[in-house]
Design a protein around this motif. Structure first.
Motif, PDB file in Angstrom:
ATOM      1  N   ARG A  75       0.855  -1.188   0.000  1.00  0.00           N
ATOM      2  CA  ARG A  75       0.000   0.000   0.000  1.00  0.00           C
ATOM      3  C   ARG A  75       0.885   1.230   0.000  1.00  0.00           C
ATOM      4  NH1 ARG A  75      -5.193   0.237   0.175  1.00  0.00           N
ATOM      5  NH2 ARG A  75      -6.315   2.120   0.778  1.00  0.00           N
ATOM      6  N   VAL A  76       0.738   2.073  -1.037  1.00  0.00           N
ATOM      7  CA  VAL A  76       1.554   3.265  -1.217  1.00  0.00           C
ATOM      8  C   VAL A  76       0.634   4.451  -1.456  1.00  0.00           C
ATOM      9  CG1 VAL A  76       3.366   4.353  -2.572  1.00  0.00           C
ATOM     10  CG2 VAL A  76       3.419   1.886  -2.198  1.00  0.00           C
ATOM     11  N   ALA A  77       0.719   5.446  -0.583  1.00  0.00           N
ATOM     12  CA  ALA A  77      -0.093   6.668  -0.709  1.00  0.00           C
ATOM     13  C   ALA A  77      -1.571   6.345  -0.851  1.00  0.00           C
ATOM     14  CB  ALA A  77       0.391   7.497  -1.893  1.00  0.00           C
ATOM     15  N   GLY A  78      -2.026   5.375  -0.079  1.00  0.00           N
ATOM     16  CA  GLY A  78      -3.436   5.017  -0.094  1.00  0.00           C
ATOM     17  C   GLY A  78      -3.849   4.103  -1.224  1.00  0.00           C
ATOM     18  N   ARG A  79      -2.944   3.768  -2.113  1.00  0.00           N
ATOM     19  CA  ARG A  79      -3.264   2.894  -3.256  1.00  0.00           C
ATOM     20  C   ARG A  79      -2.832   1.467  -2.959  1.00  0.00           C
ATOM     21  NH1 ARG A  79      -0.622   4.563  -8.562  1.00  0.00           N
ATOM     22  NH2 ARG A  79      -1.936   2.838  -9.273  1.00  0.00           N
ATOM     23  N   SER A  80      -3.653   0.512  -3.354  1.00  0.00           N
ATOM     24  CA  SER A  80      -3.308  -0.899  -3.219  1.00  0.00           C
ATOM     25  C   SER A  80      -2.492  -1.329  -4.431  1.00  0.00           C
ATOM     26  CB  SER A  80      -4.582  -1.749  -3.109  1.00  0.00           C
ATOM     27  OG  SER A  80      -5.254  -1.454  -1.919  1.00  0.00           O
ATOM     28  N   LEU A  81      -1.252  -1.700  -4.186  1.00  0.00           N
ATOM     29  CA  LEU A  81      -0.351  -2.125  -5.258  1.00  0.00           C
ATOM     30  C   LEU A  81       0.242  -3.485  -4.920  1.00  0.00           C
ATOM     31  CD1 LEU A  81       1.557   1.254  -5.794  1.00  0.00           C
ATOM     32  CD2 LEU A  81      -0.321   0.343  -7.182  1.00  0.00           C
ATOM     33  N   GLU A  82       1.115  -3.939  -5.773  1.00  0.00           N
ATOM     34  CA  GLU A  82       1.839  -5.185  -5.531  1.00  0.00           C
ATOM     35  C   GLU A  82       3.318  -4.952  -5.796  1.00  0.00           C
ATOM     36  OE1 GLU A  82       0.089  -8.151  -8.008  1.00  0.00           O
ATOM     37  OE2 GLU A  82      -1.749  -8.318  -6.779  1.00  0.00           O
ATOM     38  N   VAL A  83       4.148  -5.562  -4.976  1.00  0.00           N
ATOM     39  CA  VAL A  83       5.598  -5.516  -5.191  1.00  0.00           C
ATOM     40  C   VAL A  83       6.011  -6.864  -5.766  1.00  0.00           C
ATOM     41  CG1 VAL A  83       7.858  -5.093  -4.193  1.00  0.00           C
ATOM     42  CG2 VAL A  83       5.853  -4.031  -3.192  1.00  0.00           C
ATOM     43  N   VAL A  84       6.611  -6.814  -6.947  1.00  0.00           N
ATOM     44  CA  VAL A  84       7.074  -8.038  -7.597  1.00  0.00           C
ATOM     45  C   VAL A  84       8.594  -8.085  -7.480  1.00  0.00           C
ATOM     46  CG1 VAL A  84       7.080  -9.409  -9.700  1.00  0.00           C
ATOM     47  CG2 VAL A  84       5.162  -7.881  -9.206  1.00  0.00           C
ATOM     48  N   PHE A  85       9.093  -9.137  -6.838  1.00  0.00           N
ATOM     49  CA  PHE A  85      10.528  -9.341  -6.703  1.00  0.00           C
ATOM     50  C   PHE A  85      10.962 -10.446  -7.674  1.00  0.00           C
ATOM     51  CE2 PHE A  85       9.252  -7.803  -2.508  1.00  0.00           C
ATOM     52  CZ  PHE A  85      10.176  -6.785  -2.288  1.00  0.00           C
ATOM     53  N   ALA A  86      12.046 -10.198  -8.400  1.00  0.00           N
ATOM     54  CA  ALA A  86      12.656 -11.216  -9.254  1.00  0.00           C
ATOM     55  C   ALA A  86      13.969 -11.632  -8.593  1.00  0.00           C
ATOM     56  CB  ALA A  86      12.908 -10.672 -10.652  1.00  0.00           C
ATOM     57  N   VAL A  87      14.029 -12.878  -8.137  1.00  0.00           N
ATOM     58  CA  VAL A  87      15.182 -13.377  -7.394  1.00  0.00           C
ATOM     59  C   VAL A  87      15.943 -14.358  -8.277  1.00  0.00           C
ATOM     60  CG1 VAL A  87      15.971 -14.477  -5.271  1.00  0.00           C
ATOM     61  CG2 VAL A  87      13.846 -13.158  -5.277  1.00  0.00           C
ATOM     62  N   SER A  88      17.205 -14.105  -8.490  1.00  0.00           N
ATOM     63  CA  SER A  88      18.026 -14.972  -9.335  1.00  0.00           C
ATOM     64  C   SER A  88      18.147 -16.364  -8.725  1.00  0.00           C
ATOM     65  CB  SER A  88      19.420 -14.354  -9.508  1.00  0.00           C
ATOM     66  OG  SER A  88      20.305 -15.278 -10.115  1.00  0.00           O
ATOM     67  N   THR A  89      18.146 -17.384  -9.572  1.00  0.00           N
ATOM     68  CA  THR A  89      18.321 -18.764  -9.111  1.00  0.00           C
ATOM     69  C   THR A  89      19.727 -19.273  -9.407  1.00  0.00           C
ATOM     70  OG1 THR A  89      17.479 -19.645 -11.216  1.00  0.00           O
ATOM     71  CG2 THR A  89      15.869 -19.281  -9.454  1.00  0.00           C
ATOM     72  N   ALA A  90      20.653 -18.376  -9.708  1.00  0.00           N
ATOM     73  CA  ALA A  90      22.031 -18.784 -10.009  1.00  0.00           C
ATOM     74  C   ALA A  90      22.693 -19.370  -8.769  1.00  0.00           C
ATOM     75  CB  ALA A  90      22.833 -17.588 -10.509  1.00  0.00           C
ATOM     76  N   GLU A  91      23.745 -20.125  -9.002  1.00  0.00           N
ATOM     77  CA  GLU A  91      24.452 -20.753  -7.883  1.00  0.00           C
ATOM     78  C   GLU A  91      25.198 -19.730  -7.051  1.00  0.00           C
ATOM     79  OE1 GLU A  91      27.796 -24.299  -7.124  1.00  0.00           O
ATOM     80  OE2 GLU A  91      27.093 -23.836  -9.148  1.00  0.00           O
ATOM     81  N   ARG A  92      25.798 -18.735  -7.731  1.00  0.00           N
ATOM     82  CA  ARG A  92      26.573 -17.717  -7.033  1.00  0.00           C
ATOM     83  C   ARG A  92      26.144 -16.335  -7.530  1.00  0.00           C
ATOM     84  NH1 ARG A  92      30.036 -21.406  -8.895  1.00  0.00           N
ATOM     85  NH2 ARG A  92      30.687 -20.051 -10.603  1.00  0.00           N
ATOM     86  N   ASP A  93      26.489 -15.330  -6.738  1.00  0.00           N
ATOM     87  CA  ASP A  93      26.246 -13.934  -7.121  1.00  0.00           C
ATOM     88  C   ASP A  93      24.783 -13.685  -7.482  1.00  0.00           C
ATOM     89  OD1 ASP A  93      28.987 -13.611  -6.818  1.00  0.00           O
ATOM     90  OD2 ASP A  93      29.372 -14.054  -8.929  1.00  0.00           O
ATOM     91  N   ARG A  94      23.875 -14.205  -6.650  1.00  0.00           N
ATOM     92  CA  ARG A  94      22.446 -14.021  -6.930  1.00  0.00           C
ATOM     93  C   ARG A  94      22.040 -12.560  -6.737  1.00  0.00           C
ATOM     94  NH1 ARG A  94      22.494 -19.163  -4.556  1.00  0.00           N
ATOM     95  NH2 ARG A  94      22.334 -18.282  -2.462  1.00  0.00           N
ATOM     96  N   THR A  95      21.222 -12.057  -7.632  1.00  0.00           N
ATOM     97  CA  THR A  95      20.737 -10.681  -7.571  1.00  0.00           C
ATOM     98  C   THR A  95      19.231 -10.673  -7.372  1.00  0.00           C
ATOM     99  OG1 THR A  95      20.502 -10.600  -9.977  1.00  0.00           O
ATOM    100  CG2 THR A  95      22.595  -9.837  -9.053  1.00  0.00           C
ATOM    101  N   VAL A  96      18.718  -9.554  -6.905  1.00  0.00           N
ATOM    102  CA  VAL A  96      17.278  -9.368  -6.697  1.00  0.00           C
ATOM    103  C   VAL A  96      16.868  -8.046  -7.329  1.00  0.00           C
ATOM    104  CG1 VAL A  96      15.423  -9.135  -5.014  1.00  0.00           C
ATOM    105  CG2 VAL A  96      17.347 -10.658  -4.526  1.00  0.00           C
ATOM    106  N   ARG A  97      15.826  -8.086  -8.141  1.00  0.00           N
ATOM    107  CA  ARG A  97      15.289  -6.884  -8.756  1.00  0.00           C
ATOM    108  C   ARG A  97      13.825  -6.760  -8.340  1.00  0.00           C
ATOM    109  NH1 ARG A  97      19.063  -5.305 -12.308  1.00  0.00           N
ATOM    110  NH2 ARG A  97      17.706  -3.746 -13.244  1.00  0.00           N
TER     111      ARG A  97
END
Length: 279
Positions: free
Chosen positions: A242-264
């Protein structure tokens, strides 16, 4: 010693450019690297065009010939323009490799043609940065590559040996060369991220320790995700927000790599997940 170091960089860069030229002309890249989608997830337009161009045989040959010409020029002349062009080329390559590592975890860098099909790792980025640094150091070198070879000094060979050993350790292409030569190689293997088993607990641990989670933690309204699914090298986790009274969704993309995993991450309207904006 400083002069010897600078002259060594000229030899090193010339050798690297000529090796890259030979690899691009003789070893074809797999056509799959030019795909515009990764397991159904759209690839950002800029990188899609980049990988498509790189997968084109004519483009690969042209790039290889350009690298060969630049490598030969480093050997026969000490003109500043050649050194500047070399530095710019490696600086651009560093940017491209860095972008591929973050945005195209399935794609190789193509640095040495078909010898570079594996996903870009952190060591490939470090190697490109070192080449750029070598280009900067070569700007002040007083001698051309062939002149350095004619008047070789023990210091030059020592520095060159250390740098070659370091770059060999940072080069995943070495395993491909050993395979093609029929020589035994180190048994260390890396499962492609799209086929690697990635437990959900690993995904959550990576997510909760990431800057992306910290950025959105205060607007997330539930500890239970709305949806979780996997697309190739990424697992997507959706939380209500919820941001500024609006109902939203946060989508996280999590890397499945073995090393150096990133999150966007990205904030989206419900049922309007634009995965290309996240990746």
């Amino acid at each position: 010693m400083v002069t010897a170091f600078q002259n060594t960089q000229v030899l090193l860069l010339a050798a690297v450019l000529l090796a890259a030229c030979l690899a691009k002309l003789t070893v074809r890249e797999p056509a799959a690297n030019a795909s515009h989608r990764v397991h159904g997830v759209p690839v950002p337009a800029g990188l899609a065009r980049l990988t498509a161009l790189r997968g084109n045989r004519g483009m690969a040959v042209g790039l290889g010939l350009g690298e060969g010409v630049l490598g030969l020029a480093l050997l026969v002349t000490s003109h500043l323009s050649v050194r500047l062009a070399t530095t710019v080329v490696f600086a651009a390559a560093t940017w491209v490799v860095g972008e591929l590592r973050v945005r195209r975890p399935d794609a190789g860098c193509g640095c040495f043609g078909g010898l570079s099909p594996r996903r870009v790792e952190r060591r490939s980025v470090v190697r490109a940065m070192l080449f750029t640094g070598a280009g900067v150091a070569s700007l002040g070198a007083p001698m051309a590559g062939l002149d350095v070879l004619r008047d070789v000094q023990a210091q030059v060979w020592l520095v060159l040996a250390v740098e070659v050993a370091l770059l060999a350790a940072l080069s995943p292409e070495l395993a491909a060369v050993l395979e093609r030569g029929g020589l035994p190689r180190c048994p260390r293997t890396s499962t492609p991220c799209e086929r690697r088993r990635s437990p959900i607990g690993e995904t959550y641990a990576t997510l909760f320790n990431s800057p992306a989670w910290v950025e959105h933690e205060n607007v997330i309204t539930s500890a239970v995700p709305l949806d979780v699914w996997r697309e190739g090298c990424w697992r997507f986790v959706v939380f209500p927000a919820r941001v500024a009274g609006r109902s939203l969704e946060v989508v996280f993309a999590v890397s499945t790599a073995e090393r150096d995993r990133t999150v966007r991450s990205a904030l989206t309207a419900p049922d309007a997940h634009d995965l290309s904006a996240i990746l």
